[in-house]
Design a protein around this motif. Structure first.
Motif, PDB file in Angstrom:
ATOM      1  N   VAL B  69      82.084  39.529 112.998  1.00 50.45           N
ATOM      2  CA  VAL B  69      82.951  39.594 111.810  1.00 50.45           C
ATOM      3  C   VAL B  69      82.371  40.622 110.834  1.00 50.45           C
ATOM      4  N   PRO B  70      83.173  41.624 110.428  1.00 51.32           N
ATOM      5  CA  PRO B  70      82.654  42.629 109.495  1.00 51.32           C
ATOM      6  C   PRO B  70      82.334  42.008 108.132  1.00 51.32           C
ATOM      7  N   PRO B  71      81.453  42.654 107.360  1.00 51.29           N
ATOM      8  CA  PRO B  71      80.985  42.050 106.112  1.00 51.29           C
ATOM      9  C   PRO B  71      82.114  41.705 105.149  1.00 51.29           C
ATOM     10  N   ASN B  72      83.197  42.508 105.183  1.00 48.93           N
ATOM     11  CA  ASN B  72      84.262  42.245 104.213  1.00 48.93           C
ATOM     12  C   ASN B  72      85.157  41.080 104.622  1.00 48.93           C
ATOM     13  N   ARG B  73      84.916  40.500 105.800  1.00 49.49           N
ATOM     14  CA  ARG B  73      85.729  39.350 106.213  1.00 49.49           C
ATOM     15  C   ARG B  73      84.907  38.063 106.227  1.00 49.49           C
ATOM     16  N   ARG B  74      83.701  38.095 105.681  1.00 46.48           N
ATOM     17  CA  ARG B  74      82.820  36.936 105.838  1.00 46.48           C
ATOM     18  C   ARG B  74      82.897  35.973 104.673  1.00 46.48           C
ATOM     19  N   ASN B  75      83.441  36.435 103.561  1.00 46.77           N
ATOM     20  CA  ASN B  75      83.494  35.633 102.350  1.00 46.77           C
ATOM     21  C   ASN B  75      82.121  35.101 101.935  1.00 46.77           C
ATOM     22  N   THR B  76      81.141  36.000 102.002  1.00 42.24           N
ATOM     23  CA  THR B  76      79.849  35.676 101.406  1.00 42.24           C
ATOM     24  C   THR B  76      79.824  36.370 100.050  1.00 42.24           C
ATOM     25  N   GLY B  77      78.932  35.946  99.193  1.00 40.01           N
ATOM     26  CA  GLY B  77      78.769  36.638  97.920  1.00 40.01           C
ATOM     27  C   GLY B  77      77.320  37.058  97.814  1.00 40.01           C
ATOM     28  N   MET B  78      77.100  38.352  97.689  1.00 39.39           N
ATOM     29  CA  MET B  78      75.715  38.806  97.671  1.00 39.39           C
ATOM     30  C   MET B  78      75.345  39.295  96.272  1.00 39.39           C
ATOM     31  N   VAL B  79      74.210  38.808  95.792  1.00 41.38           N
ATOM     32  CA  VAL B  79      73.650  39.315  94.541  1.00 41.38           C
ATOM     33  C   VAL B  79      72.495  40.224  94.913  1.00 41.38           C
ATOM     34  N   PHE B  80      72.649  41.513  94.615  1.00 48.24           N
ATOM     35  CA  PHE B  80      71.669  42.493  95.056  1.00 48.24           C
ATOM     36  C   PHE B  80      70.467  42.509  94.133  1.00 48.24           C
ATOM     37  N   GLN B  81      69.381  42.984  94.703  1.00 52.13           N
ATOM     38  CA  GLN B  81      68.127  42.995  93.944  1.00 52.13           C
ATOM     39  C   GLN B  81      68.268  43.763  92.636  1.00 52.13           C
ATOM     40  N   ASN B  82      68.944  44.939  92.700  1.00 47.97           N
ATOM     41  CA  ASN B  82      69.153  45.674  91.455  1.00 47.97           C
ATOM     42  C   ASN B  82      70.590  45.499  90.959  1.00 47.97           C
ATOM     43  N   TYR B  83      71.198  44.417  91.355  1.00 49.16           N
ATOM     44  CA  TYR B  83      72.523  43.968  90.894  1.00 49.16           C
ATOM     45  C   TYR B  83      73.690  44.772  91.436  1.00 49.16           C
ATOM     46  N   ALA B  84      73.514  46.120  91.599  1.00 48.81           N
ATOM     47  CA  ALA B  84      74.594  46.965  92.109  1.00 48.81           C
ATOM     48  C   ALA B  84      75.900  46.744  91.354  1.00 48.81           C
ATOM     49  N   LEU B  85      75.793  46.654  90.037  1.00 46.26           N
ATOM     50  CA  LEU B  85      77.021  46.617  89.229  1.00 46.26           C
ATOM     51  C   LEU B  85      77.552  48.036  89.172  1.00 46.26           C
ATOM     52  N   TRP B  86      78.864  48.198  89.429  1.00 50.96           N
ATOM     53  CA  TRP B  86      79.416  49.543  89.451  1.00 50.96           C
ATOM     54  C   TRP B  86      79.427  50.129  88.056  1.00 50.96           C
ATOM     55  N   PRO B  87      78.730  51.242  87.868  1.00 49.38           N
ATOM     56  CA  PRO B  87      78.561  51.775  86.503  1.00 49.38           C
ATOM     57  C   PRO B  87      79.838  52.344  85.902  1.00 49.38           C
ATOM     58  N   HIS B  88      80.838  52.625  86.765  1.00 50.05           N
ATOM     59  CA  HIS B  88      82.061  53.222  86.209  1.00 50.05           C
ATOM     60  C   HIS B  88      83.108  52.162  85.859  1.00 50.05           C
ATOM     61  N   MET B  89      82.742  50.888  85.972  1.00 44.43           N
ATOM     62  CA  MET B  89      83.690  49.833  85.643  1.00 44.43           C
ATOM     63  C   MET B  89      83.090  48.932  84.570  1.00 44.43           C
ATOM     64  N   THR B  90      83.975  48.370  83.728  1.00 45.67           N
ATOM     65  CA  THR B  90      83.512  47.421  82.730  1.00 45.67           C
ATOM     66  C   THR B  90      83.109  46.126  83.427  1.00 45.67           C
ATOM     67  N   VAL B  91      82.518  45.231  82.646  1.00 47.96           N
ATOM     68  CA  VAL B  91      82.133  43.928  83.175  1.00 47.96           C
ATOM     69  C   VAL B  91      83.343  43.231  83.777  1.00 47.96           C
ATOM     70  N   ARG B  92      84.444  43.262  83.027  1.00 42.91           N
ATOM     71  CA  ARG B  92      85.651  42.584  83.512  1.00 42.91           C
ATOM     72  C   ARG B  92      86.136  43.198  84.827  1.00 42.91           C
ATOM     73  N   LYS B  93      86.148  44.524  84.875  1.00 42.96           N
ATOM     74  CA  LYS B  93      86.608  45.204  86.084  1.00 42.96           C
ATOM     75  C   LYS B  93      85.694  44.877  87.265  1.00 42.96           C
ATOM     76  N   ASN B  94      84.391  44.845  86.997  1.00 47.40           N
ATOM     77  CA  ASN B  94      83.443  44.487  88.046  1.00 47.40           C
ATOM     78  C   ASN B  94      83.741  43.101  88.601  1.00 47.40           C
ATOM     79  N   VAL B  95      83.904  42.157  87.677  1.00 50.10           N
ATOM     80  CA  VAL B  95      84.093  40.774  88.097  1.00 50.10           C
ATOM     81  C   VAL B  95      85.451  40.589  88.774  1.00 50.10           C
ATOM     82  N   GLU B  96      86.416  41.356  88.293  1.00 49.29           N
ATOM     83  CA  GLU B  96      87.778  41.229  88.799  1.00 49.29           C
ATOM     84  C   GLU B  96      87.935  41.783  90.212  1.00 49.29           C
ATOM     85  N   TYR B  97      87.005  42.647  90.590  1.00 49.88           N
ATOM     86  CA  TYR B  97      87.186  43.446  91.807  1.00 49.88           C
ATOM     87  C   TYR B  97      87.542  42.620  93.034  1.00 49.88           C
TER      88      TYR B  97
END
Lengths: 565, 368
Positions: B69-97
């Motif tokens: 099963v590819p990673p996008n079909r696994r429904n896991t949630g990963m919190v990365f060591q350096n968070y990997a928050l997308w810098p071009h999106m606001t907090v809301r956009k990040n969470v909404e993704y």
């Protein structure tokens, strides 16, 4: 970094993408080139090298080959002589205004030599501005014949256009030379000249070779500049004439193959020397105070010399601008009266108006194609461990060694009288593809740099949240590297606007003419032709300068990286 | 969701990163993968997330085989060591993704994002960009971004390693609270034993691509099954010796250069006459400075206090034993009166607090 991707399996869409890239390269790079080679060695179904012999026996072609070598060696040498002190002074001597000058010296790179040639011919004509000025000043009594054969004019224009490329390569090489190595030599008692000769220059050699090979290939395969000067006995022009006459015989194929072999060899040798001679520099944790401070006299001298170089480099283009607005400019140093007639002629003239539209369309389409190709290629190169990675890399960089002339010739050979892509019927797809391929290395590099700056965790986070491959690229990756992509795309646009050789060869009907071909066409027309051509050249330069400026803003300091090997 | 790994192996080139790993994470458990750097714990997490696939073995979510099963079909949630928050999106956009990807209508999206932001106590930060947030705030947003899609498993890769010490301790409680409130299965990777011991339901301790031991923090700390486990968690005083005899009561008597040591807790099988190492935790040792206190003690070593460090809650003493070797002893600060440098003392400890193993086994016996 590669480690973490090793376990990845390629998704179906990725495999499809790779397959598409492979087909593209096969159809538009490998196949046309092979057809040319085939035409040279198997013209009648039998393998023969006889036509190469014919090339060397034919007195005209032999002379052309010799001239081409003479031209490109001279240009390369003069470029080196101009750029070496330039790079050294700008990198190692500190003086007021140095940063400004470092930026300004790059300007001629974006000035099309093909257009400059028109201005140069006017300046250096028998009764052109230069002779008239000198006669006015009483330096000479009779006009000097500057452009006897055109050789000198071509060299000067090529040097003035290409020295920034050499300068960029040399200065980056120089920046890599740890000043402490020079200090060590000084400590052992070496004087400045000896230090330069025995330490600095040898360490810079990779940069010298890289710059020289680009300049050499460019000069050897330049079609536009010699064409304007009417300097006929050169390899590119001989090839062009054969195509224009529609009489491409096996000898023509052989000539093209020779050009291709030469550029490939130059490219490979420079790559080899570049990597084999790559001196590992000790990493230094600090940036040492570079260079000596120039005194007042030195500062003035530096400004004067570099300023002079810039004025000379831009003079031909300034002359084009003047020509485009000159009502009468004959037997005088400067035009007597100004007019906007030629610019308004651009709009009303059917050919010019359509060629501006054509060029904008071709250039936009090719830069969009470039961006799509560049993102895909760079993605595979940086993010995926794919089989044949180095092949993909080689394909993306090959256009550096593939002159526009050879590519266009290959297209004529491969696609003439085919149902879909016949350049005689409609050259638009091939023109767009040719422009795109010629500038592909730029955009791949720009995208590659972008991908390297973006942590793969950003993409993984998106996969993890359920997004697919396409969605991740579109929503996460591309926005993050958009600055690089826009900059690279604009560069592609700018250079496509003033691409000469592919345009001259492929656009055969007037209604498909891009700007460059129209300039060439008008230039040869008696009457107001050259003036309208100049006006069109000015439009081209303005478009070019605007896109480069925006691109430079976006890329910032990384701009230089695009022009290095 | 239960997560099951069966005999999972993964090689990178010639390096075996993960070898024959098997474990089961129960529904709603806070499960830790603990180990030194390079032990393969992050590789395991990436295997579960699907960024890499195993060479051998099975990964199951519930009953379902996930290997292909590819990673996008696994429904896991990963919190990365350096968070990997997308810098071009606001907090809301990040969470909404993740919700957008799942094509949730915007009204529900809005509500879900508000809820999750309040769960992580970041309401009101929706319009900020990641670079306008502190490390701890970024951490919370990274958590919110994966919590909002209600993943079957939440994967955390060293989530606190980029925070300063005080914030790290606050976030431990915070993550535990979020774990409890969400009821989601968590798999948490860390090299920080304090984090693992204080937070985990169960810990899998890893070493060189294998699992050394799985158990509750208490099990792992107090009943290590290997020398590596014993040495990795907390500190140990190693004392080399040789097995002399076994008493009828089952106690093993070890002869050492500093006297006899008795134990009933061999980590490995040992026999009489074998060279062994006794391992005793500093906090299991007591310092006795009065002669009368020695009555009834079984394991007593004589020595001299040579160094003393006051650590606030405890005092740390270095005691030089008769053969010149030193042991480290922790004493509660309230009970350390009268013990000082150069004083001759006795060090005592219970039979049940001595772990016995072979000197060669496990990780090189460096003291931690």
């Amino acid at each position: 970094m590669a480690e973490r991707f090793k376990g990845q399996k390629l998704s179906q869409s990725a495999i499809l993408g790779l397959f598409g890239l492979g087909m593209f390269f096969l159809a538009f790079m490998v196949y046309p080139v092979l057809r040319v080679v085939w035409g040279a060695v198997r013209p009648e179904g039998r393998f023969t090298l006889a036509f190469f012999a014919v090339v060397f026996r034919n007195p005209l072609l032999k002379e052309s080959i010799l001239n081409s070598f003479k031209l490109s060696f001279t240009t390369t040498l003069v470029t080196l002589v101009v750029s070496l002190p330039l790079a050294y002074v700008l990198m190692r001597v500190r003086f007021a205004g140095r940063r400004w000058l470092s930026a300004l010296v790059l300007v001629p790179l974006v000035m099309p030599p093909f257009v400059g040639a028109i201005g140069m011919r006017h300046l250096l004509a028998r009764f052109g501005s230069v002779n008239l000025l000198l006669m006015d000043l009483g330096v000479i009594e009779h006009p000097i014949t500057w452009l006897a054969s055109g050789f000198g004019g071509v060299v000067v224009l090529q040097v003035l256009h290409l020295y920034p490329i050499m300068y960029l390569n040399l200065s980056s090489a120089l920046a890599n030379v740890d000043p402490s190595l020079e200090d060590a030599a000084r400590n052992l008692g070496a004087g400045p000249w000896r230090r330069f000769r025995s330490v600095t220059l040898p360490l810079m050699m990779p940069g010298v070779f890289a710059g020289a090979s680009i300049v050499f290939i460019w000069a050897f395969t330049d079609l536009g500049t010699p064409l304007i000067f009417g300097y006929q006995k050169l390899v590119p022009i001989q090839i062009f004439n054969k195509i224009s006459e529609g009489s491409v015989d096996p000898t023509g194929y052989a000539l093209v193959v020779l050009v291709l072999l030469l550029t490939l060899a130059t490219f490979l040798v420079s790559k080899r020397v570049f990597s084999a001679g790559r001196y590992e520099m000790m990493p230094r944790g600090y940036i040492s105070q570079q260079g000596t401070r120039a005194g007042a006299l030195g500062t003035v001298a530096a400004h004067f010399c570099i300023g002079l170089l810039l004025v000379v480099a831009l003079l031909p283009h300034i002359s084009v601008v003047l020509r485009s607005v000159a009502d009468r400019w004959f037997m005088t140093i400067l035009p007597e009266k100004l007019t906007g007639e030629y610019f308004s002629a651009l709009a009303s003239h059917k050919l010019t108006a359509s060629s501006i539209r054509n060029s904008v369309f071709y250039a936009s389409a090719s830069s969009l194609l470039d961006i799509a190709l560049g993102v895909a290629i760079a993605y595979f190169l940086v993010r995926k461990m794919i089989p044949g990675r180095s092949l993909l890399d080689a394909m993306a960089m090959l256009p550096l060694a593939l002159p526009g002339l050879v590519l266009a010739f290959g297209y004529i050979v491969a696609f003439s009288r085919t149902r879909l892509l016949d350049p005689l019927v409609n050259p638009v797809p091939l023109l767009v593809v040719a422009y795109a391929i010629r500038r592909l290395p730029f955009i791949v590099r720009a995208a590659y740099a972008g991908f390297q700056q973006v942590s793969p965790a950003f993409e993984e986070a998106s996969f993890n949240l359920g997004a697919g491959w396409m969605q991740t690229i579109r929503r996460i990756t591309v926005p993050l590297i958009s600055a690089n992509l826009i900059a690279g795309g604009l560069m592609c646009f700018a250079f496509a606007m003033l691409e000469v050789s592919a345009s001259l060869v492929l656009a055969l009907k007037q209604r498909f003419f891009p700007i460059t071909k129209t300039i060439y066409f008008l230039f040869n027309r008696i009457g107001d032709g050259p003036s309208i051509a100049s006006a069109l050249g000015v439009i081209g330069m303005v478009l070019l300068a605007a896109s480069i400026l925006v691109s430079a803003r976006l890329m910032g300091k990384r701009m230089g990286a695009l022009f290095r090997m | 969701m239960r997560v099951v790994l069966e005999n999972v192996s993964k090689k990178f080139g010639s390096v075996l990163a993960v070898e024959e790993v098997s474990f089961e994470v129960e529904e709603g458990e806070l499960f830790f993968l603990l180990g030194p750097s390079g032990c393969g714990k992050t590789t395991l997490l990436r295997l579960i997330a699907g960024f890499i696939s195993p060479d051998r073995g099975k990964i199951l979510f519930g009953e379902k085989l996930m290997n292909e099963v590819p990673p996008n079909r696994r429904n896991t949630g990963m919190v990365f060591q350096n968070y990997a928050l997308w810098p071009h999106m606001t907090v809301r956009k990040n969470v909404e993704y993740g919700l957008r990807v799942r094509k949730i209508p915007s009204r529900e999206r809005l509500k879900a994002v508000d809820e999750v932001l309040s769960l992580v106590r970041m309401s009101g930060f929706g319009d900020r960009y990641p670079n306008e947030l502190s490390g701890g705030q970024q951490q919370r947003v990274a958590l919110a971004r994966v919590l909002v899609v209600r993943p079957d498993v939440l994967l955390l890769d060293e989530p606190l390693s980029n925070l300063d010490a005080k914030l790290r301790i606050e976030m431990r409680d915070e993550i535990r609270r979020i774990h409890k409130e969400s009821g989601i299965t968590f798999v948490y990777v860390t090299h920080d034993q304090k984090e693992a011991l204080s937070m985990a339901d169960r810990i899998a301790l890893m070493n060189e691509g294998r699992i050394e031991q799985i158990g509750t923090p208490r099990d792992i700390y107090s009943a290590p099954k290997s020398k590596f486990t014993a040495m990795f968690l907390g500190r140990m005083n190693p004392i080399p010796g040789r097995v002399v005899r076994v008493t009828p009561g089952g106690e093993i008597v070890v002869g050492t250069a500093v006297g006899e040591i008795r134990t009933d807790k061999p980590v490995e099988e040992v026999s009489v006459g074998e060279d062994v190492e006794c391992l005793i935790r500093p906090e299991a040792m007591r310092i006795l400075s009065e002669e009368w206190a020695l009555a009834g003690e079984r394991n007593v070593l004589k020595g001299t206090v040579v160094d003393h460090a006051y650590l606030g809650e405890i005092d740390e003493f270095q005691v030089q034993l008769v053969d010149g070797s030193k042991v480290r002893v922790y004493v509660a600060s309230s009970e350390s009166k009268g013990v000082e440098r150069k004083k001759e003392v006795a060090v005592a400890f219970d039979v049940g607090d001595v772990l016995l193993c072979k000197p060669s086994s496990g990780l090189a016996g460096e003291e931690r």
